[in-house]
Scaffold this active site. Structure first.
Site, PDB file in Angstrom:
ATOM      1  N   ARG A 234      35.906  38.932  25.707  1.00  0.00           N
ATOM      2  CA  ARG A 234      35.799  38.036  26.872  1.00  0.00           C
ATOM      3  C   ARG A 234      37.006  36.963  26.798  1.00  0.00           C
ATOM      4  O   ARG A 234      37.412  36.788  25.714  1.00  0.00           O
ATOM      5  CB  ARG A 234      34.542  37.304  26.783  1.00  0.00           C
ATOM      6  CG  ARG A 234      33.161  37.971  27.255  1.00  0.00           C
ATOM      7  CD  ARG A 234      33.363  38.065  28.829  1.00  0.00           C
ATOM      8  NE  ARG A 234      32.410  38.616  29.418  1.00  0.00           N
ATOM      9  CZ  ARG A 234      32.066  40.024  29.538  1.00  0.00           C
ATOM     10  NH1 ARG A 234      32.959  40.755  29.173  1.00  0.00           N
ATOM     11  NH2 ARG A 234      31.124  40.549  30.224  1.00  0.00           N
ATOM     12  N   GLU A 263      39.419  35.712  35.958  1.00  0.00           N
ATOM     13  CA  GLU A 263      39.451  37.231  36.221  1.00  0.00           C
ATOM     14  C   GLU A 263      39.510  37.061  37.805  1.00  0.00           C
ATOM     15  O   GLU A 263      38.384  36.538  38.211  1.00  0.00           O
ATOM     16  CB  GLU A 263      38.735  38.048  35.800  1.00  0.00           C
ATOM     17  CG  GLU A 263      38.920  38.129  34.145  1.00  0.00           C
ATOM     18  CD  GLU A 263      38.372  39.061  33.523  1.00  0.00           C
ATOM     19  OE1 GLU A 263      37.332  39.931  34.102  1.00  0.00           O
ATOM     20  OE2 GLU A 263      38.428  39.622  32.104  1.00  0.00           O
ATOM     21  N   HIS A 281      40.350  44.582  32.858  1.00  0.00           N
ATOM     22  CA  HIS A 281      39.000  44.499  32.524  1.00  0.00           C
ATOM     23  C   HIS A 281      38.302  45.939  32.534  1.00  0.00           C
ATOM     24  O   HIS A 281      37.175  46.122  33.410  1.00  0.00           O
ATOM     25  CB  HIS A 281      38.251  43.471  33.313  1.00  0.00           C
ATOM     26  CG  HIS A 281      36.862  43.072  32.488  1.00  0.00           C
ATOM     27  ND1 HIS A 281      36.208  41.691  32.460  1.00  0.00           N
ATOM     28  CD2 HIS A 281      35.993  43.898  31.665  1.00  0.00           C
ATOM     29  CE1 HIS A 281      35.266  41.807  31.864  1.00  0.00           C
ATOM     30  NE2 HIS A 281      35.084  43.115  31.341  1.00  0.00           N
TER      31      HIS A 281
HETATM   32  C1  3PG Z   1      30.356  44.182  30.199  1.00  0.00           C
HETATM   33  O1  3PG Z   1      29.991  42.963  30.054  1.00  0.00           O
HETATM   34  O2  3PG Z   1      29.446  45.059  30.329  1.00  0.00           O
HETATM   35  C2  3PG Z   1      31.747  44.563  30.314  1.00  0.00           C
HETATM   36  O3  3PG Z   1      32.774  43.723  29.939  1.00  0.00           O
HETATM   37  C3  3PG Z   1      31.889  44.944  31.724  1.00  0.00           C
HETATM   38  O4  3PG Z   1      31.623  44.025  32.670  1.00  0.00           O
HETATM   39  P1  3PG Z   1      31.672  44.297  34.276  1.00  0.00           P
HETATM   40  O5  3PG Z   1      31.626  45.596  34.374  1.00  0.00           O
HETATM   41  O6  3PG Z   1      30.708  43.362  34.833  1.00  0.00           O
HETATM   42  O7  3PG Z   1      33.051  43.813  34.413  1.00  0.00           O
END
Ligand code: 3PG
Length: 322
Positions: A234, A263, A281
């Protein structure tokens, strides 16, 4: 309304859900707290990714809500304690993307060590400059894994296979745990100790009040000079201003960031640092992890609406409200 989806989410698993239940999907809803609150007040199951802020206030205004499905693992956008006190189930398939995030972490580790992005760019531009792209080996280097849970544990095992030495920082892991026994990781009680001798540092901690900006001026100053830093967890765990200074001064040799404090991030100084690798991400973005995640959340949404216990609950397996 039985199911509300408040972010851009699409997957065949959700299409199947829509054949059986009333689903309202509005990819922009997370941006508008008032409209979100009005819609959540009417729904029985809420499905979110990481943008919808599921606050105590939102939950208090949702008398019909049985459960929240998090399509992913991070729970920093959901007030799980508030949900629990209101009897609302929170579902998150905690193992579904662990392999994908660990593999991306290793990709970034190798990319940093061997300067793969720089070598690729220069070769694509017509160069054939081998010496400039001299890297370092992973074998016999020390990797500090900060957070030895589902993802960090996998990273530690991959690192062991590469012949790396391991340090571990995780207040919830003890010396007799499987990951420590299997990898020989040396556990460090303090974060400064965990980074002091590491050639590579990889972050796998959740974002909580305790970990927010954990990697700041003090911790970067405690790192071995020239260490490489990787964050696929994170963004908020890192103070980006301190990181930038550490990179500019050479205290860190390089960094790879898949996650950011905000983000998507605004274009800033990190974007123009030559020794930084940035990805948007994508840790969980593999076909396999996405499918596992959507299937698990869709199945639990169906279970919630048909009065069965859920399988991926993080508080309790069925709603505790009437
Ligand atoms: C998560 O927390 O599962 C990953 O960081 C991916 O999160 P996201 O698919 O919500 O971006």
């Amino acid at each position: 309304m039985e199911i509300l989806i408040s972010e851009e989410l699409s997957n065949p698993a959700l299409d199947r859900l829509a054949q059986r239940f009333g689903v309202t999907a509005d990819g922009q809803l997370w941006r508008e707290p008032e409209r979100l609150q009005a819609a959540v007040a009417e729904t029985r199951v809420l499905l979110v990714r990481n943008q919808t802020q599921v606050t105590a206030e939102l939950l208090q205004a949702a008398p019909n809500l049985l459960g929240i499905g998090r399509v992913g693992v991070g729970l920093d956008n959901i007030d799980v304690a508030a949900a629990s006190s209101l009897g609302i189930v929170v579902v998150a398939p905690l193992n579904a993307n662990a392999a994908s995030v660990a593999e991306l972490t290793f990709g970034l580790l190798l990319a940093l060590a061997r300067k793969i992005p720089q070598a690729e760019q220069s070769t694509r531009a017509g160069g054939w400059d081998r010496r400039t792209h001299t890297g370092i080996e992973l074998e016999s280097k020390t990797l500090s894994v900060c957070g030895l849970g589902r993802i960090g544990g996998r990273v530690a095992r991959l690192a062991k296979a590469f012949g790396m030495r391991l340090l571990g920082y995780d207040p919830f892991v003890t010396a007799d745990s499987a990951v420590v026994r299997e990898t020989g990781a040396i556990l460090c009680a303090r974060i400064e100790e965990a980074v002091a001798t590491a050639d590579f540092i990889s972050v796998h901690l959740p974002l909580t009040p305790e970990t927010s900006h954990l990697f700041g001026v003090k911790v970067f100053a405690a790192c071995k000079a020239g260490a490489y830093f990787i964050n696929t967890a994170r963004g908020g765990v890192v103070d980006e201003t301190a990181l930038l200074l550490a990179l500019q001064s050479g205290q860190l040799g390089g960094a790879a960031l898949d996650v950011r404090e905000v983000e998507p991030p605004a274009r800033g100084a990190l974007e123009s640092q030559p020794n930084v690798i940035l990805t948007p991400h994508i840790g969980a973005f593999t076909r396999e992890a996405q499918q596992r995640t959507f299937d698990a959340v869709a199945e639990d949404a169906e279970r919630l609406l048909s009065g069965q216990p859920t399988q991926n609950f993080v508080n309790f397996d069925r709603p505790r409200r009437g």
